[in-house]
Design a protein around this motif. Structure first.
Motif, short mmCIF file in Angstrom:
data_model
loop_
_atom_site.label_atom_id
_atom_site.label_comp_id
_atom_site.label_asym_id
_atom_site.label_seq_id
_atom_site.Cartn_x
_atom_site.Cartn_y
_atom_site.Cartn_z
N ALA A 175 0.81 -1.21 0.00
CA ALA A 175 0.00 0.00 0.00
C ALA A 175 0.85 1.27 0.00
N SER A 176 2.04 1.22 0.58
CA SER A 176 2.89 2.42 0.60
C SER A 176 3.28 2.82 -0.82
N PHE A 177 3.59 1.83 -1.65
CA PHE A 177 3.87 2.11 -3.06
C PHE A 177 2.62 2.65 -3.75
N GLN A 178 1.51 1.98 -3.52
CA GLN A 178 0.27 2.35 -4.19
C GLN A 178 -0.19 3.76 -3.80
N LEU A 179 -0.03 4.10 -2.51
CA LEU A 179 -0.45 5.41 -2.05
C LEU A 179 0.38 6.50 -2.72
N ALA A 180 1.70 6.33 -2.72
CA ALA A 180 2.57 7.33 -3.36
C ALA A 180 2.29 7.42 -4.85
N TYR A 181 2.13 6.28 -5.49
CA TYR A 181 1.87 6.24 -6.93
C TYR A 181 0.54 6.92 -7.24
N THR A 182 -0.44 6.69 -6.38
CA THR A 182 -1.76 7.27 -6.57
C THR A 182 -1.72 8.79 -6.49
N ILE A 183 -1.01 9.30 -5.50
CA ILE A 183 -0.96 10.74 -5.27
C ILE A 183 -0.18 11.45 -6.37
N VAL A 184 0.90 10.85 -6.83
CA VAL A 184 1.85 11.57 -7.69
C VAL A 184 1.42 11.64 -9.15
N GLN A 185 0.52 10.79 -9.61
CA GLN A 185 0.26 10.72 -11.05
C GLN A 185 -0.24 12.03 -11.67
N PRO A 186 -1.19 12.75 -11.04
CA PRO A 186 -1.58 14.03 -11.64
C PRO A 186 -0.42 15.03 -11.67
N ILE A 187 0.42 15.00 -10.63
CA ILE A 187 1.58 15.90 -10.59
C ILE A 187 2.57 15.51 -11.69
N ALA A 188 2.80 14.21 -11.83
CA ALA A 188 3.70 13.73 -12.88
C ALA A 188 3.17 14.10 -14.25
N GLY A 189 1.87 13.92 -14.46
CA GLY A 189 1.28 14.27 -15.75
C GLY A 189 1.43 15.75 -16.06
N TRP A 190 1.20 16.60 -15.05
CA TRP A 190 1.34 18.04 -15.24
C TRP A 190 2.79 18.41 -15.58
N LEU A 191 3.74 17.78 -14.87
CA LEU A 191 5.16 18.05 -15.16
C LEU A 191 5.54 17.60 -16.56
N PRO A 205 -5.80 23.27 -19.39
CA PRO A 205 -6.41 23.70 -18.14
C PRO A 205 -5.88 22.89 -16.97
N GLY A 206 -6.13 23.39 -15.79
CA GLY A 206 -5.66 22.72 -14.59
C GLY A 206 -6.49 21.50 -14.25
N TRP A 207 -6.10 20.88 -13.14
CA TRP A 207 -6.76 19.63 -12.72
C TRP A 207 -8.25 19.82 -12.48
N ILE A 208 -8.64 20.91 -11.87
CA ILE A 208 -10.05 21.12 -11.53
C ILE A 208 -10.90 21.21 -12.79
N ALA A 209 -10.40 21.95 -13.79
CA ALA A 209 -11.16 22.09 -15.04
C ALA A 209 -11.35 20.74 -15.73
N ILE A 210 -10.31 19.91 -15.74
CA ILE A 210 -10.43 18.58 -16.35
C ILE A 210 -11.41 17.72 -15.56
N GLN A 258 -3.18 18.37 -22.89
CA GLN A 258 -3.84 17.92 -21.66
C GLN A 258 -3.72 16.42 -21.45
N VAL A 259 -3.18 15.71 -22.44
CA VAL A 259 -3.23 14.25 -22.40
C VAL A 259 -2.52 13.67 -21.18
N ALA A 260 -1.29 14.11 -20.91
CA ALA A 260 -0.54 13.55 -19.78
C ALA A 260 -1.22 13.88 -18.47
N THR A 261 -1.73 15.12 -18.33
CA THR A 261 -2.41 15.52 -17.10
C THR A 261 -3.66 14.69 -16.88
N ALA A 262 -4.50 14.56 -17.92
CA ALA A 262 -5.73 13.78 -17.80
C ALA A 262 -5.43 12.31 -17.54
N THR A 263 -4.40 11.78 -18.20
CA THR A 263 -4.02 10.38 -17.98
C THR A 263 -3.55 10.18 -16.54
#
Length: 423
Positions: free
Chosen positions: A56-72, A222-227, A362-367
Motif C-alpha cells: 500500500a505504501s507504493f500504491q499510495l505514493a503512486y496514486t498521489i503523484v500521477q496528476p503531478i507527474a502528468g502536469w510536469l 487547463p488545470g486539474w479542476i477544469a479537467i 492535456q493528455v498527460a495531465t488527464a491520464t
C-alpha cells in the motif's frame, strides 16, 4: 562538417518500441517485490497484513503523484520529464537492498511509487505526439505489453537472483536495468517535429491524422479542476478505478496465493507465475487491434469501437472469477491467464481514450488524473485483500474483480458520449 543523419522509416514504431521497453523496465522494478515476497515474509516473519502495508505504501505514493507527474510531463515534455523520473525510480528500487525490516521496506516502496507514477502519462503523451488517431489504440496496445512483460520477467529473474545471491541482489539488478534505459531514452527521444531521423512523409502522415488545435487554443492545458469537471474524464476515471484492482491483485498477490493456497514452491512459481503476464501481453495486442477492426469491418465510430473493446475485456474477466473452482494450481494459473488477457484488453483501451478525447496539451495531465483514480481502487482493494485473505479467503475477492469490470463497462457506455473526430 556535420555527420550525415540518415532518416529511419516508420520511426514512430521504433519510438513506441522504446516506450514499451521503458514500460517493461518500470514494471520489472515494481514487480520485483511480489516475486521476492515469499522469501521476505519468511525471513522477517512478516504477516499478510504487514505485507499489505508495504504494498500500500507504493500504491499510495503512486496514486498521489500521477496528476503531478502528468502536469510536469505536459510542462517539461516527455524527453526531459521521463528521463528524470526513470533515473529516480531506478535509484529508489536499488535502495530496497538496504532495507532491514518491513517498515524500512515500506519507506523505499513509497519512494519508488513517487517516481514510477510518470510512466503511463508519459507513454500516452508520446502516443498523442507520434500517432494519428486511427493508430493510437494499436500503439497503446504495443507499449502496454511492457506492463505485462516486466511483470512476466520479474518472477524468474528475481528468484534466480535469490537462489544465486540474495533478495537484495534482485533489487540492485532490476534497478540497474532502469538506469540503462533512462540513458537510452534521453539520447534517442525527440518530438516528431524535432526528430532528426524522421522522414518528411511520415511527419506529414502523423500530423494529417491528428486533431487540429484551434488557432486561439491556449499554450497550456487547463488545470486539474477544469479537467475534473468534464463528463468525459469521469467516463474514463470511474472504469479505471474499478478495473485496476485486478492488475494490482495479479501483480502483488499471485505468488503468495500460489504458495499459501495452492502449495507451490519457489521453483514452481518461477516456472509458471509468469504465464498470466504473457497472456496479458497478448491481450494488450489484441485490444489494440480490436478497436480499428470494429471501425473498419463493423462500421462503428471511434468511441463506440473503444467501448465495445472494453466490454469484451469485462466479459472475459468472468474467467478469474472462477479460480475458486479450479481443481489444481495449474488450472488456477490458466484462469489467471484469462484474467491477465482480459484486463489488458480493457485497460489499454481505457488508457487510450485519454488521447482520443483530450487535446495534446492535456493528455498527460488527464491520464495522470485517471491513473490516480485507478490506483486508488487498487490501493483500497489491496488493503481489503490483506485484511480478508486469511479469513474469508481469496475466492470471493476474485469474483469481485469481475463484477467491478462489468460495472465499469456500464459506466463507460453511460457517460462517454459520441463526438466527431479524426479516425
Amino acid at each position: 562538417m556535420k555527420p550525415v543523419v540518415r532518416p529511419i522509416r516508420h520511426l514512430r514504431w521504433w519510438i513506441i518500441s522504446l516506450v514499451m521497453i521503458g514500460t517493461a523496465v518500470n514494471y520489472l522494478a515494481r514487480s520485483a517485490l511480489g516475486a521476492a515476497a515469499p522469501t521476505l515474509t519468511k525471513e522477517w516473519n512478516m504477516s499478510t497484513q504487514a505485507y499489505s502495508y508495504v504494498v500500500a505504501s507504493f500504491q499510495l505514493a503512486y496514486t498521489i503523484v500521477q496528476p503531478i507527474a502528468g502536469w510536469l510531463l505536459d510542462l517539461l515534455g516527455a524527453k526531459v520529464g521521463l528521463t528524470i523520473f526513470a533515473i529516480g525510480w531506478s535509484l529508489a528500487n536499488m535502495a530496497h537492498a538496504l532495507a532491514t525490516g518491513w517498515p524500512m521496506l515500506a519507506g523505499f516502496r513509497g519512494l519508488l511509487g513517487v517516481f514510477e507514477g510518470a510512466v503511463i502519462p508519459a507513454a500516452m503523451k508520446t502516443v498523442s505526439d507520434w500517432f494519428p488517431a486511427k493508430e493510437r489504440s494499436i500503439a497503446t496496445g504495443w507499449f502496454n505489453i511492457g506492463t505485462a512483460l516486466g511483470s512476466m520477467i520479474a518472477p524468474p529473474l528475481v528468484i534466480w537472483c535469490i537462489l544465486e545471491g540474495s533478495w537484495r541482489l534482485a533489487f540492485v539488478v532490476t534497478g540497474g536495468v532502469g538506469l540503462v534505459w533512462a540513458g537510452l531514452w534521453a539520447w534517442f527521444y525527440h518530438r516528431p517535429q524535432q526528430h532528426p531521423r524522421i522522414t518528411a512523409a511520415e511527419l506529414a502522415y502523423i500530423e494529417a491524422g491528428q486533431a487540429k488545435k484551434p488557432a486561439d487554443a491556449p499554450a497550456k492545458g487547463p488545470g486539474w479542476i477544469a479537467i475534473a469537471r468534464t463528463r468525459k474524464f469521469w467516463a474514463i476515471a470511474i472504469p479505471r478505478f474499478l478495473a485496476d484492482p485486478a492488475w494490482q491483485t495479479f501483480s502483488f498477490w499471485i505468488p503468495l496465493y500460489l504458495v499459501t493456497v495452492r502449495g507451490m514452491d519457489l521453483k514452481q512459481i518461477a516456472a509458471f507465475a509468469w504465464l498470466p503476464f504473457l497472456a496479458a501481453d497478448l491481450g494488450s495486442i489484441f485490444g489494440g487491434y480490436l478497436s480499428p477492426a470494429l471501425m473498419r469491418y463493423g462500421g462503428f465510430s471511434l468511441l463506440t469501437a473503444r467501448k465495445l473493446t472494453v466490454l469484451t475485456g469485462a466479459v472475459l474477466m468472468i474467467g478469474p472469477a472462477l479460480i475458486g473452482l479450479a481443481p489444481s494450481a495449474y488450472w488456477a494459473i490458466a484462469l489467471f491467464c484469462v484474467g491477465g488477457f482480459a484486463h489488458q484488453v480493457l485497460s489499454g483501451t481505457l488508457i487510450t481514450l485519454s488521447a482520443d478525447v483530450f487535446p495534446d496539451n492535456q493528455v498527460a495531465t488527464a491520464t495522470g488524473m485517471a491513473g490516480t483514480a485507478a490506483w486508488t481502487g487498487g490501493l483500497l482493494f489491496s488493503l481489503v485483500v490483506g485484511a480478508l485473505a486469511t479469513t474469508v479467503g481469496y475466492n470471493p475477492l476474485f469474483v469481485a474483480l469481475a463484477i467491478f469490470d462489468l460495472i465499469g463497462a456500464a459506466v463507460l457506455f453511460t457517460l462517454m458520449r459520441e463526438k466527431p473526430g479524426p479516425v
